[in-house]
Design an enzyme around this catalytic site. Structure first.
Site, mmCIF file in Angstrom:
data_model
loop_
_atom_site.group_PDB
_atom_site.id
_atom_site.type_symbol
_atom_site.label_atom_id
_atom_site.label_comp_id
_atom_site.label_asym_id
_atom_site.label_seq_id
_atom_site.Cartn_x
_atom_site.Cartn_y
_atom_site.Cartn_z
ATOM 1 N N ASN A 76 59.255 8.468 32.948
ATOM 2 C CA ASN A 76 59.853 9.742 32.508
ATOM 3 C C ASN A 76 58.833 10.500 31.648
ATOM 4 O O ASN A 76 58.021 9.867 30.983
ATOM 5 C CB ASN A 76 61.119 9.466 31.700
ATOM 6 C CG ASN A 76 62.002 10.684 31.591
ATOM 7 O OD1 ASN A 76 62.076 11.479 32.510
ATOM 8 N ND2 ASN A 76 62.668 10.845 30.469
ATOM 9 N N CYS A 130 56.763 11.911 28.798
ATOM 10 C CA CYS A 130 56.639 11.336 27.447
ATOM 11 C C CYS A 130 56.048 12.390 26.519
ATOM 12 O O CYS A 130 54.925 12.850 26.736
ATOM 13 C CB CYS A 130 55.744 10.093 27.521
ATOM 14 S SG CYS A 130 55.589 9.221 25.958
ATOM 15 N N GLU A 174 54.996 12.395 23.387
ATOM 16 C CA GLU A 174 53.928 12.115 22.418
ATOM 17 C C GLU A 174 52.689 11.495 23.044
ATOM 18 O O GLU A 174 51.743 11.167 22.347
ATOM 19 C CB GLU A 174 54.435 11.200 21.300
ATOM 20 C CG GLU A 174 54.870 9.812 21.747
ATOM 21 C CD GLU A 174 56.316 9.723 22.140
ATOM 22 O OE1 GLU A 174 56.775 8.615 22.462
ATOM 23 O OE2 GLU A 174 57.003 10.773 22.134
#
Length: 296
Positions: A1, A3, A5
């Site tokens: 999925n 992300c 960060e």
């Protein structure tokens, strides 16, 4: 999925894990041997996850097995500093943080090199190109030599993620952040609930009536410049992404914001996030409001 960060190339996979630094102190000292062992274990664990993962798209599997990208990070830095009696954001803390994350980075790379000798380097590894990066040029000679002769298992090893949920779940400070405050409200999917910092409660129970030491500092006690210094020092030893919020008071001006970003640039920060208190009608963290006093 996707992300938020961890910047990734197309079809790459986010594979993060975190060491709780607050668990590696005893009697006011760092347990360096135990920390080093845990870093090496964490690197091997995250590398094993790559092969244990069921990939839904073949492109994900190809990309991840070509790179073997992992992101080991930390939680509990602020709690560790308190247990060591070091004020977060101070010059002493900057010196210690540099030593700490240098140690973690070196242990991580030596571990990845050792695994590469055992199982092979990531598929796209080229030793000379890899060692030309600015990150690898700052590494000590023994680490560079290990990478040159044994290879390295993972294209990246280190990420400092926000870890808001993880840090809160295990009861320590999140990521490389200071504690937000000693008592505050957190808004989540389950509604608003009060959070209290356990380490302060422990200290107060052991020192009833005593004045709190100056190394108990929270996010809003720090100057924005102190936040930035911690980020810049930690980032030096992070080969991938880093997350750090610079908390600013509600009266912080545009000119001060400009000067702060200039400081980030001067210190070599990859980027920077600031949050001016009360700049939004609703925010994830907020201080406990004191009840208004009634006029007599």
């Amino acid at each position: 999925n996707p992300c938020g960060e961890q910047p990734l190339p197309a079809w790459a996979v986010c594979n993060l894990g975190h060491l709780n630094l607050s668990r590696f102190t005893a009697n006011g000292k760092v347990q360096w041997e135990e920390l080093g062992h845990s870093v090496r274990t964490a690197v091997r664990f995250l590398d094993n996850v790559i092969d244990a993962t069921p990939y839904f798209f073949p492109q994900n599997q190809t990309q991840q097995q070509d790179e073997r990208r992992v992101g080991m990070g930390t939680i509990g830095l602020a709690e560790m500093l308190i247990r060591l009696g070091i004020r977060y954001g101070s010059d002493e803390s900057v010196e210690f943080i540099d030593k700490l994350y240098s140690f973690i980075a070196q242990e991580a790379y030596l571990a990845s090199s050792s695994i590469a000798e055992e199982k092979g380097s990531f598929a796209l590894f080229d030793a000379e190109k890899f060692l030309q990066s600015g990150f690898m040029r700052q590494m000590p000679a023994d680490v560079r030599e290990a990478v040159r002769t044994k290879g390295v298992r993972n294209v990246t090893l280190l990420t400092q993620a926000p870890t808001g949920t993880v840090g809160t779940m295990v009861g320590t400070s999140t990521g490389i952040e200071p504690f937000y405050f000693w008592s505050y409200f957190r808004k989540s999917r389950l509604g608003m609930h009060e959070e209290k910092v356990q380490i302060l409660e422990e200290w107060e129970a052991a020192h009833p009536g005593e004045e709190r030491p100056d190394y108990f500092v929270a996010a809003m006690d720090l100057s924005p410049e102190e936040h930035v210094k911690v980020q810049a020092t930690t980032q030096r030893w992070v080969d991938s992404a880093i997350s750090k919020t610079c908390n600013c008071p509600s009266d912080y001006t545009i000119e001060q914001t400009k000067e702060l970003y200039e400081l980030m640039y001067k210190l070599g920060c990859k980027g920077g996030t600031i949050y001016r208190d009360k700049s939004r009608d609703e925010q994830v963290l907020s201080l406990k409001e004191e009840p208004a006093k009634e006029e007599v």
